[in-house]
Design a protein around this motif. Structure first.
Motif, short mmCIF file in Angstrom:
data_model
loop_
_atom_site.label_atom_id
_atom_site.label_comp_id
_atom_site.label_asym_id
_atom_site.label_seq_id
_atom_site.Cartn_x
_atom_site.Cartn_y
_atom_site.Cartn_z
N GLU A 66 79.57 52.76 -4.95
CA GLU A 66 80.13 51.49 -5.43
C GLU A 66 81.65 51.48 -5.28
O GLU A 66 82.24 50.49 -4.85
CB GLU A 66 79.74 51.24 -6.90
N GLY A 67 82.27 52.59 -5.66
CA GLY A 67 83.72 52.70 -5.52
C GLY A 67 84.14 52.56 -4.07
O GLY A 67 85.11 51.87 -3.73
N PHE B 168 86.35 49.61 -2.08
CA PHE B 168 87.53 49.96 -1.27
C PHE B 168 87.46 49.30 0.11
O PHE B 168 88.40 48.61 0.52
CB PHE B 168 87.63 51.48 -1.14
N ILE B 169 86.35 49.46 0.84
CA ILE B 169 86.33 48.88 2.20
C ILE B 169 86.21 47.36 2.19
O ILE B 169 86.58 46.72 3.16
CB ILE B 169 85.26 49.45 3.17
N SER B 170 85.69 46.82 1.10
CA SER B 170 85.61 45.35 1.05
C SER B 170 87.00 44.74 0.93
O SER B 170 87.21 43.60 1.33
CB SER B 170 84.74 44.92 -0.13
N ILE C 197 96.60 47.18 3.95
CA ILE C 197 95.93 47.04 2.65
C ILE C 197 95.36 48.39 2.23
O ILE C 197 95.40 48.73 1.04
CB ILE C 197 94.82 45.96 2.71
N ALA C 198 94.87 49.17 3.19
CA ALA C 198 94.35 50.51 2.85
C ALA C 198 95.45 51.35 2.20
O ALA C 198 95.20 52.07 1.23
CB ALA C 198 93.80 51.20 4.09
N VAL C 199 96.68 51.25 2.71
CA VAL C 199 97.79 52.01 2.14
C VAL C 199 98.09 51.53 0.71
O VAL C 199 98.28 52.33 -0.20
CB VAL C 199 99.04 51.92 3.03
N LYS C 200 98.07 50.21 0.54
CA LYS C 200 98.31 49.66 -0.82
C LYS C 200 97.26 50.13 -1.80
O LYS C 200 97.57 50.51 -2.94
CB LYS C 200 98.29 48.13 -0.78
N GLU C 201 95.99 50.09 -1.38
CA GLU C 201 94.90 50.53 -2.26
C GLU C 201 95.02 52.02 -2.55
O GLU C 201 94.79 52.47 -3.67
CB GLU C 201 93.54 50.21 -1.63
N ALA C 202 95.38 52.78 -1.51
CA ALA C 202 95.56 54.23 -1.69
C ALA C 202 96.67 54.49 -2.70
O ALA C 202 96.54 55.35 -3.58
CB ALA C 202 95.87 54.90 -0.35
N GLU C 203 97.75 53.72 -2.60
CA GLU C 203 98.88 53.93 -3.53
C GLU C 203 98.46 53.66 -4.98
O GLU C 203 98.83 54.39 -5.89
CB GLU C 203 100.08 53.06 -3.13
N ALA D 206 88.49 58.33 5.16
CA ALA D 206 89.78 58.19 4.49
C ALA D 206 89.58 58.14 2.97
O ALA D 206 90.25 58.85 2.22
CB ALA D 206 90.50 56.93 4.97
N TYR D 207 88.63 57.33 2.55
CA TYR D 207 88.38 57.18 1.10
C TYR D 207 87.89 58.49 0.50
O TYR D 207 88.37 58.91 -0.56
CB TYR D 207 87.35 56.07 0.87
N THR D 208 86.93 59.13 1.15
CA THR D 208 86.37 60.37 0.60
C THR D 208 87.41 61.49 0.60
O THR D 208 87.47 62.29 -0.33
CB THR D 208 85.11 60.80 1.39
N SER D 209 88.27 61.53 1.62
CA SER D 209 89.34 62.54 1.67
C SER D 209 90.33 62.30 0.53
O SER D 209 90.74 63.24 -0.16
CB SER D 209 90.08 62.48 3.01
N LEU D 210 90.70 61.04 0.35
CA LEU D 210 91.65 60.71 -0.71
C LEU D 210 91.05 61.04 -2.08
O LEU D 210 91.71 61.65 -2.93
CB LEU D 210 92.03 59.23 -0.63
N MET D 211 89.79 60.64 -2.30
CA MET D 211 89.16 60.91 -3.59
C MET D 211 89.05 62.41 -3.85
O MET D 211 89.18 62.87 -4.99
CB MET D 211 87.77 60.25 -3.65
N ALA D 212 88.79 63.17 -2.79
CA ALA D 212 88.71 64.63 -2.94
C ALA D 212 90.05 65.17 -3.45
O ALA D 212 90.08 66.02 -4.35
CB ALA D 212 88.34 65.28 -1.61
#
Ligand code: MN
Ligand code: MN
Length: 453
Positions: free
Chosen positions: A21-22, A26-28, A35-41, A257-263
């Motif tokens: 779900e998370g 994120f990809i939606s 936008i990916a950078v903004k969400e990551a920040e 990208a998302y899984t790496s960041l969450m890790a």
């Protein structure tokens, strides 16, 4: 656990589904690298990471991030070992194949206003017609201001799209090869069909420009200095009656990208400094200031060295790179039973069998790949098995079927150990790509295990 279906590991699937779900959220939202950078920040800040620009020094346990030109981010947790002992790096890309508006895009033809595009990355052009598309990006004005554009993702918004010929009149078109059936120069989006008034020479275009001016305050000429991406509209969805998969745009490579960041976010103490870097421009060769070939990453590590009080930060950065271990977190081709002939079934990634390692990618005789060291691969196997992560090994298709590359070789050039590790994808580079939720979760677990291995 090598080559086992990962679903069977979970008694109830709650933790897998919750994590998915998370990721879906994120990809939606993260339809572009900006936008990916903004969400990551946002995620970094919420997890105790500080912008390097706000820090005067760093010490063990500190969490810090760098943002490069709004399209590339690197985040670190400072380890107990000195930097020159090397980092544990997770590197993924946040750009995805799409269409970009040209510098001078808008024109009128027989009652329609159209927008001319130039495709970005490897696309099968015929997949991009007759689907709802959204416009996301920025328009930069001469006065120094930047206008953010986002039309089509909100269900209340209109969408745009690219027309295709009706089947009734497609006799000639259907004789063409797949590569030619839709031509790149024909990937023009429909922007409108309503005239502004009778006097205008191009009344429909005038109306579209007026709408843009009223809503966003920019003129036609401002589009010269714009970055507007045409991407599939709408959110990611559960796929399959069992909801085991996710259909969405940009799994390549935002799933890794998302899984790496969450890790990284979910890691506390580390021996070797841990890093997640998310780069731009992978789909066009990792070029330019925000791509993996940029000096940004090396400079960031030198800055880390300076902030921990090292007297020779540039040299320390080089040693740190050389002694690092990296997972190039990028997606792999999942086995598709409808196209079985392109894969060697012994050496292909299966949806559901977890994190995929590619010793090498490349084309023909492994051209352009990073052929990973077997000693390093053995280290990785132990790390995955010790953490009970489901993982598999694969090549990108049968020999001489095609090929592709990742950022692995670029970091390998710094003399670090690198192996490709990612999530299997169906329909890679299509507007609707498919991943398995359990592979997304196993990737997260595998990346987390790697950071402390
Ligand atoms: Mn990729
Ligand atoms: Mn790709």
């Amino acid at each position: 656990m090598y080559r086992k279906n990962a679903w069977l590991k979970y008694k109830d699937q709650k933790e897998v589904m919750n994590f998915a779900e998370g990721y879906k959220n994120f990809i939606s939202v993260a339809k572009s690298e900006r936008i990916a950078v903004k969400e990551a920040e946002k995620l970094l800040k919420a997890n105790g990471f500080k912008n390097v620009d706000d820090l005067k020094s760093l010490k063990e346990g500190d969490r810090v991030y760098f943002i490069n030109k709004k399209k590339n981010v690197a985040a670190f947790i400072i380890g107990s070992e000195p930097l020159e002992k090397g980092l544990r790096i997770l590197g993924a890309h946040i750009d995805s194949p799409r269409l970009d508006l040209k510098e001078h895009p808008i024109y009128e033809a027989k009652g329609f206003a159209l927008g001319d595009t130039h495709y970005y990355g490897g696309v099968k052009k015929y997949q991009w017609v007759t689907i709802p598309l959204a416009l996301v990006g920025v328009v930069c004005k001469k006065d120094g201001s930047t206008v953010e554009v986002n039309i089509g993702d909100d269900p209340k918004d209109p969408v745009v799209g690219i027309s295709d010929l009706l089947i009734h009149l497609a006799a000639d078109q259907l004789q063409k090869s797949g590569a030619k059936v839709i031509e790149g120069e024909n990937l023009d989006i429909t922007l409108g069909s309503m005239p502004l008034n009778e006097e205008d020479k191009e009344p429909v275009k005038a109306n579209v420009l007026k709408l843009l001016k009223d809503k966003y305050g920019f003129e036609e000429e401002d589009l010269v200095s714009a970055e507007i991406e045409v991407v599939p509209a709408g959110p990611a969805r559960d796929y399959g009656l069992d909801r085991s998969m996710i259909a969405g745009y940009g799994h390549d490579d935002r799933s890794c990208a998302y899984t790496s960041l969450m890790a990284l976010l979910d890691t506390k103490k580390v021996k070797n400094t841990a890093c997640c870097i998310l780069v731009d421009k992978e789909e066009i060769g990792s070029v330019g200031a925000t791509g993996a070939q940029s000096l940004f990453f090396e400079n960031a590590i030198a800055k880390l060295a300076a902030l921990v009080g090292d007297n020779h930060p540039l040299w320390t950065a080089r040693l740190a790179m050389e002694n690092s271990k990296m997972l190039s977190s990028d997606v792999s081709a999942g086995y598709d039973p409808l196209y079985a002939s392109v894969s060697d079934t012994k050496n292909v990634a299966y949806l559901g069998e977890g994190l995929v390692f590619n010793k090498y990618t490349g084309a023909r005789g492994k051209s352009g790949c990073n052929d990973s060291m077997p000693e390093y691969y053995a280290f990785i196997r132990k790390a995955m098995d010790d953490a009970k992560v489901n993982w598999q090994s694969a090549e990108l298709g049968k020999v001489d079927q095609g090929g592709g590359g990742t950022i692995a070789y670029i970091l390998g050039n710094y003399n670090m150990l690198v192996i490709d590790a990612g999530i299997p994808v169906l329909n890679m580079h299509a507007p609707m790509e498919i991943v398995s939720k359990v592979d997304v979760y196993e990737a997260y677990l595998g990346y987390k295990a790697f950071l402390v291995a």
